[in-house]
Motif scaffolding. Structure first.
Motif, mmCIF file in Angstrom:
data_model
loop_
_atom_site.group_PDB
_atom_site.id
_atom_site.type_symbol
_atom_site.label_atom_id
_atom_site.label_comp_id
_atom_site.label_asym_id
_atom_site.label_seq_id
_atom_site.Cartn_x
_atom_site.Cartn_y
_atom_site.Cartn_z
ATOM 1 N N LYS A 165 -4.047 9.725 -4.484
ATOM 2 C CA LYS A 165 -5.335 10.209 -3.968
ATOM 3 C C LYS A 165 -5.759 11.522 -4.619
ATOM 4 O O LYS A 165 -6.953 11.843 -4.648
ATOM 5 C CB LYS A 165 -5.251 10.389 -2.451
ATOM 6 C CG LYS A 165 -5.118 9.089 -1.683
ATOM 7 C CD LYS A 165 -5.174 9.312 -0.183
ATOM 8 C CE LYS A 165 -4.018 10.145 0.309
ATOM 9 N NZ LYS A 165 -3.996 10.269 1.799
ATOM 10 N N PRO A 197 -9.951 6.757 -8.951
ATOM 11 C CA PRO A 197 -9.696 6.060 -7.684
ATOM 12 C C PRO A 197 -8.435 5.219 -7.806
ATOM 13 O O PRO A 197 -8.267 4.482 -8.783
ATOM 14 C CB PRO A 197 -10.943 5.177 -7.510
ATOM 15 C CG PRO A 197 -12.007 5.832 -8.327
ATOM 16 C CD PRO A 197 -11.298 6.451 -9.498
ATOM 17 N N GLU A 243 -18.973 -4.515 -6.304
ATOM 18 C CA GLU A 243 -17.779 -3.917 -5.719
ATOM 19 C C GLU A 243 -16.671 -4.961 -5.599
ATOM 20 O O GLU A 243 -16.919 -6.105 -5.218
ATOM 21 C CB GLU A 243 -18.093 -3.332 -4.339
ATOM 22 C CG GLU A 243 -18.988 -2.109 -4.378
ATOM 23 C CD GLU A 243 -19.103 -1.427 -3.028
ATOM 24 O OE1 GLU A 243 -18.534 -1.965 -2.038
ATOM 25 O OE2 GLU A 243 -19.738 -0.365 -2.942
ATOM 26 N N ARG A 279 -8.795 -1.548 -3.245
ATOM 27 C CA ARG A 279 -9.550 -0.300 -3.356
ATOM 28 C C ARG A 279 -9.172 0.673 -2.247
ATOM 29 O O ARG A 279 -9.137 1.894 -2.460
ATOM 30 C CB ARG A 279 -11.055 -0.613 -3.284
ATOM 31 C CG ARG A 279 -11.966 0.581 -3.500
ATOM 32 C CD ARG A 279 -13.409 0.156 -3.380
ATOM 33 N NE ARG A 279 -13.677 -0.399 -2.050
ATOM 34 C CZ ARG A 279 -14.751 -1.116 -1.736
ATOM 35 N NH1 ARG A 279 -15.670 -1.375 -2.645
ATOM 36 N NH2 ARG A 279 -14.908 -1.578 -0.510
ATOM 37 N N ASP A 280 -8.913 0.136 -1.059
ATOM 38 C CA ASP A 280 -8.591 0.978 0.095
ATOM 39 C C ASP A 280 -7.240 0.578 0.664
ATOM 40 O O ASP A 280 -6.821 -0.579 0.591
ATOM 41 C CB ASP A 280 -9.667 0.842 1.176
ATOM 42 C CG ASP A 280 -11.037 1.221 0.667
ATOM 43 O OD1 ASP A 280 -11.170 2.315 0.061
ATOM 44 O OD2 ASP A 280 -11.975 0.426 0.837
ATOM 45 N N ARG A 281 -6.569 1.516 1.290
ATOM 46 C CA ARG A 281 -5.273 1.250 1.921
ATOM 47 C C ARG A 281 -5.460 0.508 3.235
ATOM 48 O O ARG A 281 -6.420 0.697 3.931
ATOM 49 C CB ARG A 281 -4.521 2.543 2.175
ATOM 50 C CG ARG A 281 -4.102 3.264 0.909
ATOM 51 C CD ARG A 281 -3.413 4.552 1.186
ATOM 52 N NE ARG A 281 -2.057 4.347 1.735
ATOM 53 C CZ ARG A 281 -1.208 5.332 2.022
ATOM 54 N NH1 ARG A 281 -1.581 6.592 1.814
ATOM 55 N NH2 ARG A 281 -0.020 5.088 2.509
ATOM 56 N N PRO A 319 -13.219 -5.092 -3.671
ATOM 57 C CA PRO A 319 -12.230 -4.467 -2.797
ATOM 58 C C PRO A 319 -10.811 -4.962 -3.022
ATOM 59 O O PRO A 319 -9.848 -4.231 -2.789
ATOM 60 C CB PRO A 319 -12.719 -4.825 -1.389
ATOM 61 C CG PRO A 319 -13.574 -6.031 -1.573
ATOM 62 C CD PRO A 319 -14.186 -5.923 -2.927
ATOM 63 N N HIS A 320 -10.671 -6.213 -3.473
ATOM 64 C CA HIS A 320 -9.343 -6.773 -3.717
ATOM 65 C C HIS A 320 -9.389 -7.663 -4.954
ATOM 66 O O HIS A 320 -10.290 -8.489 -5.104
ATOM 67 C CB HIS A 320 -8.863 -7.624 -2.532
ATOM 68 C CG HIS A 320 -8.865 -6.909 -1.222
ATOM 69 N ND1 HIS A 320 -9.790 -7.176 -0.229
ATOM 70 C CD2 HIS A 320 -8.069 -5.923 -0.741
ATOM 71 C CE1 HIS A 320 -9.555 -6.394 0.808
ATOM 72 N NE2 HIS A 320 -8.523 -5.617 0.514
ATOM 73 N N ASN A 357 0.792 -1.235 0.000
ATOM 74 C CA ASN A 357 0.000 0.000 0.000
ATOM 75 C C ASN A 357 0.822 1.282 0.000
ATOM 76 O O ASN A 357 0.303 2.345 0.325
ATOM 77 C CB ASN A 357 -0.963 0.008 1.188
ATOM 78 C CG ASN A 357 -1.950 -1.135 1.112
ATOM 79 O OD1 ASN A 357 -2.573 -1.366 0.085
ATOM 80 N ND2 ASN A 357 -2.087 -1.866 2.211
ATOM 81 N N ARG A 403 -11.546 0.281 -9.734
ATOM 82 C CA ARG A 403 -12.233 1.556 -9.977
ATOM 83 C C ARG A 403 -13.745 1.386 -10.095
ATOM 84 O O ARG A 403 -14.487 2.355 -10.012
ATOM 85 C CB ARG A 403 -11.726 2.179 -11.288
ATOM 86 C CG ARG A 403 -10.299 2.671 -11.276
ATOM 87 C CD ARG A 403 -9.929 3.213 -12.660
ATOM 88 N NE ARG A 403 -8.592 3.798 -12.698
ATOM 89 C CZ ARG A 403 -8.047 4.340 -13.789
ATOM 90 N NH1 ARG A 403 -8.743 4.356 -14.922
ATOM 91 N NH2 ARG A 403 -6.817 4.847 -13.751
ATOM 92 N N TYR A 415 -4.512 0.564 -5.151
ATOM 93 C CA TYR A 415 -3.357 0.424 -4.273
ATOM 94 C C TYR A 415 -2.701 -0.939 -4.458
ATOM 95 O O TYR A 415 -3.388 -1.960 -4.610
ATOM 96 C CB TYR A 415 -3.763 0.615 -2.813
ATOM 97 C CG TYR A 415 -4.276 2.006 -2.515
ATOM 98 C CD1 TYR A 415 -3.407 3.092 -2.462
ATOM 99 C CD2 TYR A 415 -5.633 2.231 -2.296
ATOM 100 C CE1 TYR A 415 -3.867 4.370 -2.198
ATOM 101 C CE2 TYR A 415 -6.109 3.514 -2.030
ATOM 102 C CZ TYR A 415 -5.221 4.579 -1.983
ATOM 103 O OH TYR A 415 -5.689 5.851 -1.735
#
Length: 406
Positions: A248, A253, A383, A404-406, A385-386, A21, A374, A256
């Protein structure tokens, strides 16, 4: 021959969370995918690079790092000169054909994380259909005295000259050990072509196939039919990697980089590792998987979608096993149950893969992984996320987990 059982979630020796990340893919760009581009490979590379930089909302002058394949014909200095870049502080290349794809992003991420560069572009471009065709293998290639050609000399006299012939050996052994059939391989091909059929960028857009058509396609090297083999493509693909913090503030988007790894298995012989105790697995992919899970802190159950390197359908099945999505010999049942479909447990190659979209040595698969994060895939399965992305199989290889998120 008995397959060695490996826990892909176990931490690999030397694995570290230090890279996780700290960098992100912020831009993707490609040319059209064709069978005769009518342009030089340098032209294709520059088009893809400029498109990726534009997608990231950056200027060429901000790029200070470049990473590509040793197989790429487009040198870094010519990419820089022809796209308007300035000084380049980092440049590197990764060996082993398709196995290099995710490795380019790994090296870019390391460069960004260590401050060796701020904006790194990874690229791959070739006229693989209208120019040098990789599917021809060693046939008609000039003799040389390098170590790779010397290693191939132990196989070519016995009719093992092309990638399809090399993979056929593994596929036949896998079928013998685990009861997989040609129809099981065909289900992979049918799924990838179904996804490509709804992807306007795919060469096989609006051209799905049935299992019966797969079975009727001509033999290439038994047990491989024509529709078990990826296509040949002219085109280019590029990706822009920046720090997680900088990403960011850019237009899209960030995807990461939660994990990035490379791996070569014991007694690796490129695509002809016939001297191991077992040839029904892909130990180098197991090594990559264990590193990815250790770096990211994730497990197979956390992965919502996958982009698996599908140059030949039989090698998709052991990838699922090495990466922990099912047990040894269970991939055929995993596929039969529809788990690779858009509404399945692990939507796979939503762009159509190399069987359906394009054969760009796996770089277009990384781009699709970014689109999934994205939420922008043409076949978005909700969705994501990974997403886990793999590079070439049967060779020293690499992989990524994008988040998608750190």
């Amino acid at each position: 021959m008995t397959a060695t059982t490996t826990d892909p979630t176990a931490a690999a020796g030397g694995a570290s969370t230090g890279l996780a990340n700290r960098a992100a893919v912020a831009g993707i760009g490609a040319t059209e995918f064709s069978k005769d581009s009518g342009r030089s490979e340098l032209h294709l590379a520059c088009e893809a690079v400029r498109a990726a930089i534009d997608d990231a909302g950056l200027e060429p002058s901000e790029v200070d790092g470049l990473v590509t394949f040793t197989a790429d014909t487009n040198s870094e200095i010519h990419i820089a000169r022809n796209t308007g870049m300035g000084q380049i502080r980092h440049f590197s290349r990764v060996h082993y054909g398709g196995g290099a794809a995710c490795g380019t992003v790994a090296q870019a991420a390391m460069a960004v994380a260590t401050g060796a560069a701020d904006v790194v572009v990874c690229y791959r471009a070739f006229n693989e259909r209208s120019g040098v065709r990789y599917g021809l293998g060693q046939a008609d290639r000039a003799l040389s005295d390098d170590a790779d050609r010397a290693a191939y000399s132990w196989m070519t006299p016995f009719g093992l000259s092309t990638p399809a012939q090399w993979v056929a050996m593994f596929a036949r052994r896998y079928m013998h050990e685990y009861g997989a059939t040609s129809e099981d391989f065909g289900r992979v091909s049918v799924t990838m072509r179904r996804h490509a059929a709804t992807n306007p960028a795919a060469w096989f857009h609006q051209r799905p196939i049935t299992l019966a058509e797969h079975q009727a396609s001509r033999w290439i090297a038994e047990p491989l039919h024509l529709l078990d083999c990826c296509q040949e493509t002219d085109g280019g693909q590029a990706l822009v990697v920046v720090s997680a913090d900088r990403a960011k503030d850019l237009p899209h988007p960030p995807a990461y980089i939660a994990g990035a790894a490379q791996g070569s298995g014991p007694d690796q012989h490129m695509m002809t590792s016939y001297y191991r105790p077992s040839i029904s697995g892909i130990p180098e992919m197991g090594l990559v998987g264990s590193q990815l899970y250790a770096q990211s802190g994730l497990r197979p159950d956390d992965i919502a979608a996958a982009i698996l390197y599908d140059h030949f359908t039989p090698l998709v099945l052991p990838q699922l096993e090495e990466l922990g999505f099912c047990g040894r010999g269970e991939a055929k049942d995993f596929v039969r149950a529809g788990n690779l479909e858009l509404d399945g447990r692990l939507p796979c190659n939503t762009h159509g893969g190399q069987l359906g979209e394009a054969y760009l040595h796996g770089m277009n698969g990384i781009a699709e992984g970014v689109r999934l994060i994205r939420g922008a895939s043409v076949n978005q399965p909700g969705e994501v996320p990974h997403v886990l992305v793999t590079a070439g199989t049967g060779v020293p290889t690499s992989g990524l987990i994008l988040a998608r998120d750190r």
